[in-house]
Scaffold this active site. Structure first.
Site, mmCIF file in Angstrom:
data_model
loop_
_atom_site.group_PDB
_atom_site.id
_atom_site.type_symbol
_atom_site.label_atom_id
_atom_site.label_comp_id
_atom_site.label_asym_id
_atom_site.label_seq_id
_atom_site.Cartn_x
_atom_site.Cartn_y
_atom_site.Cartn_z
ATOM 1 N N LYS A 176 67.248 27.908 36.492
ATOM 2 C CA LYS A 176 66.475 27.968 35.454
ATOM 3 C C LYS A 176 67.053 28.201 34.023
ATOM 4 O O LYS A 176 68.483 28.356 34.079
ATOM 5 C CB LYS A 176 66.042 29.768 35.472
ATOM 6 C CG LYS A 176 64.677 29.977 36.695
ATOM 7 C CD LYS A 176 64.530 31.436 36.757
ATOM 8 C CE LYS A 176 65.694 32.140 37.200
ATOM 9 N NZ LYS A 176 65.512 33.565 37.835
ATOM 10 N N THR A 210 61.403 40.115 28.052
ATOM 11 C CA THR A 210 61.927 39.037 28.900
ATOM 12 C C THR A 210 62.282 39.916 30.034
ATOM 13 O O THR A 210 62.975 39.272 31.109
ATOM 14 C CB THR A 210 62.906 38.072 28.468
ATOM 15 O OG1 THR A 210 64.064 38.716 28.044
ATOM 16 C CG2 THR A 210 62.314 37.050 27.575
ATOM 17 N N GLY A 212 62.663 41.286 33.349
ATOM 18 C CA GLY A 212 61.853 41.229 34.655
ATOM 19 C C GLY A 212 61.329 39.794 35.005
ATOM 20 O O GLY A 212 60.523 39.509 35.863
ATOM 21 N N THR A 213 61.786 38.918 34.062
ATOM 22 C CA THR A 213 61.147 37.660 34.363
ATOM 23 C C THR A 213 61.633 36.693 35.463
ATOM 24 O O THR A 213 61.076 36.137 36.076
ATOM 25 C CB THR A 213 61.663 36.477 33.143
ATOM 26 O OG1 THR A 213 63.067 36.802 32.774
ATOM 27 C CG2 THR A 213 60.765 37.009 31.770
ATOM 28 N N GLY A 214 62.868 37.020 35.970
ATOM 29 C CA GLY A 214 63.465 36.634 37.311
ATOM 30 C C GLY A 214 62.645 36.953 38.295
ATOM 31 O O GLY A 214 62.464 36.194 39.315
ATOM 32 N N CYS A 215 62.632 38.322 38.392
ATOM 33 C CA CYS A 215 61.831 38.879 39.669
ATOM 34 C C CYS A 215 60.449 38.424 39.515
ATOM 35 O O CYS A 215 59.855 38.014 40.543
ATOM 36 C CB CYS A 215 61.661 40.453 39.499
ATOM 37 S SG CYS A 215 63.398 41.387 38.999
#
Length: 269
Positions: A176, A210, A212-215
């Site tokens: 990412k 942003t 928690g975007t990865g989760c």
């Protein structure tokens, strides 16, 4: 009788609701899956930062996993924050007893706020034992640098980096680009099953929401894989879901720091 598509998350909790288990379950629901969870740690955090991490005993974590899989089963599993080597090994050993091919690993090391979530000694265990066990991994730039043990100098390094992270081309990788400064972001996806590279480009959305975007992104991939969507399509659809959730959440103010994305943008404003 009808059957739900079943998505199972193994991760830490976030009492503020934007990341971790809470974000995973919201994402599963928004993407049409019945969500289940095994909590590995109770995290004291909010949109501003992490105050503390209280680990759940390892045998209790593995008990949760067995309870869910022995009874309900899962079409896909998302693995998030695993803070210690002991826990990483135990989760892998427990999951190995079940025939689950769709395992998505988000190698969580640092929260959006910058707070550390993974013990130093656990990094090598994560690299050597859990990464090769997954079907897909979804590192961001800082996580990829930790896994590689060196700096990534920019977008031009991504094609080489994702092949290095793929564990001899056995594991698919989404690297990412959100930590880069460009206005146009290009995540790079390496499908190890077909040996192809796909660029996923989007415009940067001007928002601080942003958390928690990865989760959310990794859970969306797992949810679409649970629906038997082909891997390329699952990653692309997860990217579109993520873009829409960030855009829909940009206009909201919640908390004093990094607010969450809008997981349910399809259903309510």
């Amino acid at each position: 009788m009808k059957h739900y598509k079943r998505a199972f998350t193994i991760a830490g909790s976030d009492p503020s609701g934007g990341a971790g288990i809470q974000a995973d379950l919201k994402t599963f629901s928004a993407c049409g899956c019945f969500g289940m969870s095994a909590i590995v740690a109770v995290v004291d955090e909010n949109t501003v930062g992490v105050t503390g991490v209280h680990p759940v005993p390892v045998d209790f974590v593995t008990g949760q996993i067995r309870s869910v899989l022995d009874d309900i089963g899962a079409d896909a599993v998302k693995i998030g924050m695993l803070h210690s080597s002991e826990l990483i090994r135990a989760v892998k050993k427990t999951l190995s007893a079940y025939d689950i091919k769709n395992i998505v690993l988000d190698p969580v090391m640092v929260a959006t706020s910058g707070d550390k979530l993974l013990q130093d000694e656990a990094i090598e265990t994560l690299k050597n034992e859990l990464l090769p066990f997954a079907r897909v991994i979804t590192p961001n730039l800082p996580e990829a640098e930790v896994l590689l043990g060196r700096r990534i100098n920019g977008q031009h390094d991504f094609p080489l980096v994702i092949r290095e992270l793929s564990t001899n081309r056995a594991v698919s990788v989404v690297l990412k680009a959100g930590h880069l400064k460009e206005e146009k972001l290009t995540d790079v996806f390496y499908n190890a099953e077909t040996d192809e590279i796909i660029e996923l480009t989007s415009e940067r959305i001007n928002t601080r929401n942003t958390h928690g975007t990865g989760c959310t992104f990794s859970s969306a991939i797992a949810a679409f894989l649970a629906h038997d969507v082909p891997l390329n399509d699952a990653v692309c659809r997860a990217k579109e879901f993520m873009k829409s959730a960030i855009a829909a959440g940009a206009g909201y103010e919640i908390g004093k720091g990094h607010g969450p994305v809008h997981h349910f943008f399809k259903f309510w404003e």
